[in-house]
Design an enzyme around this catalytic site. Sequence first.
Site, PDB file in Angstrom:
ATOM      1  N   LYS A 171       0.843  -1.198   0.000  1.00 56.16           N
ATOM      2  CA  LYS A 171       0.000   0.000   0.000  1.00 56.16           C
ATOM      3  C   LYS A 171       0.876   1.245   0.000  1.00 56.16           C
ATOM      4  CE  LYS A 171      -3.894   2.131   2.497  1.00 56.16           C
ATOM      5  NZ  LYS A 171      -4.859   1.980   3.608  1.00 56.16           N
ATOM      6  N   SER A 195      -9.899   2.463   2.822  1.00 52.10           N
ATOM      7  CA  SER A 195      -8.989   3.125   1.907  1.00 52.10           C
ATOM      8  C   SER A 195      -8.074   2.150   1.151  1.00 52.10           C
ATOM      9  CB  SER A 195      -8.103   4.096   2.695  1.00 52.10           C
ATOM     10  OG  SER A 195      -7.282   3.397   3.627  1.00 52.10           O
ATOM     11  N   SER A 203     -10.439   0.263   7.250  1.00 51.74           N
ATOM     12  CA  SER A 203      -9.890   0.314   5.884  1.00 51.74           C
ATOM     13  C   SER A 203      -9.160  -0.941   5.425  1.00 51.74           C
ATOM     14  CB  SER A 203      -8.953   1.519   5.748  1.00 51.74           C
ATOM     15  OG  SER A 203      -9.696   2.710   5.722  1.00 51.74           O
TER      16      SER A 203
END
EC number: 6.3.5.7
Length: 493
Positions: free
Chosen positions: A79, A159, A183
């Site tokens: 990420k 997210s 998330s």
Amino acid sequence: MTDLTTLGIAAIRDGVRDGQFKAREVAEAFNAKVAGARALNAFLVETPEHALAAADAADAARAAGETLKPLAGVPIGMKDLFATKGVATTAASKILEGFVPPYESTVSQNLWNAGAGMLGKLNLDQFAMGSSNETSAFGNVVSPWRRPNDTAPLAPGGSSGGSSTAVSAGLAPGATGTDTGGSIRQPAAFTGISGIKPTYGRCSRWGTIAFASSLDQAGPMARDVRDCAIMLEAMAGFDAKDATSLKLDVPNWEAALSADLKGRRVGVPKEYRVDGMPAEIEALWQQGIAWMRDAGAEIVEVSLPHTKYALPAYYIIAPAEASSNLARYDGVRYGLRELPEGAGLQDMYAATRAAGFGDEVKRRILIGTYVLSAGFYDAYYTQAQKVRTLIARDFERAFGECDVLLTPTAPSAAFALGEKQADPLAMYLNDVFTVPASLAGLPAMSVPGGLDKDGLPLGLQIIGKPLDEQGVLNAGLAIEQRAGFTARPQAWW
């Protein structure tokens, strides 16, 4: 030969170790798949050379008869909230466009030390603020799932939407995520994969771009519970550079996995039955309860009376911390600098932030600055922190009656991109089931439980006691084995 990209973390690790295939073959297969799936916009940066270098190191170690590292031969997605030395790290924001860190985050370094290779940096909601991966400055991530006879692009959750799409579409066997209010868990539910947020402090936050420091926690996203356990073992551990890091040994979660829940009590919080909850979510929850009972668990109803205040408390605390954390992006030291002609220092700050931050980030900074301002601090921020304490006490009392809690992960299946963008409050409600565990710092996991009427994944959430990741993983495994979830998106990209 088996398509290597259909294999998960455990299968790749064991196959490389046993000589069934070479690590380089695995890396090449995933690199090719990443390059062929750019329509999904899951990756912001592709790093095929990093994956190949780690693979070659694994193959060389095996050829030399050396003991292989725990993740030798396993390529993963990272990420783009984790700083990676020499590789662009942007938090999906224009304000950090072109920023290349001279250092490595602790979580990513732990994974490289375990032998993993990096396929690339994954897209996300800007600064991890969002529930649909539509706030990225570099374009929406698209879910690999589609409704039947409908080409409308769906949200992969947020997210960590780049991570969920990459794992679900088979672009990576596993990926890192971060979870501030859900998330990891919500995008895992939307895309039919597993993901766990460990106890706050299990994984170091050093080198992870901050959103809300008292809530942010890294965790793995993978195709099944076992793969999550393997990856979490590599990610976790004490870090002296992080003041909130827990000085504890990392358990061997994989070795202790067991789907036998005899003697365990599973709590069902009555307050999680919210108004307007779709019948499919309620039906899945009841099915999950039946699966827990079948695994040998006793089902008990528990009460978390302050649950209804969790979402408003979260959306005061998290923006308040964000307004403080994001003050460092001012155009002075790194990242974007907007300097209008004749501008002074304050003008540069204003112009840089106006151009660099997206609408959702600005919205949360403004909310956070407001609730921390003189005259409103006690009315909002102090009260929210008191509510947070009450929520933690609710969980503490509930865990006097049970070992883990079972709830839905999200109030719906994936929605279409753009469907909720005009109404921020509707978007925030996506976190209604995940936020309470975040406020209390508890370990929590989402596992796929079934499909809705449109053939889209639905997830079940397990919440555990502090430091009881093992209990969460075991309950997740019990659901996984009984759900038999094997659905995969049909490639359209």
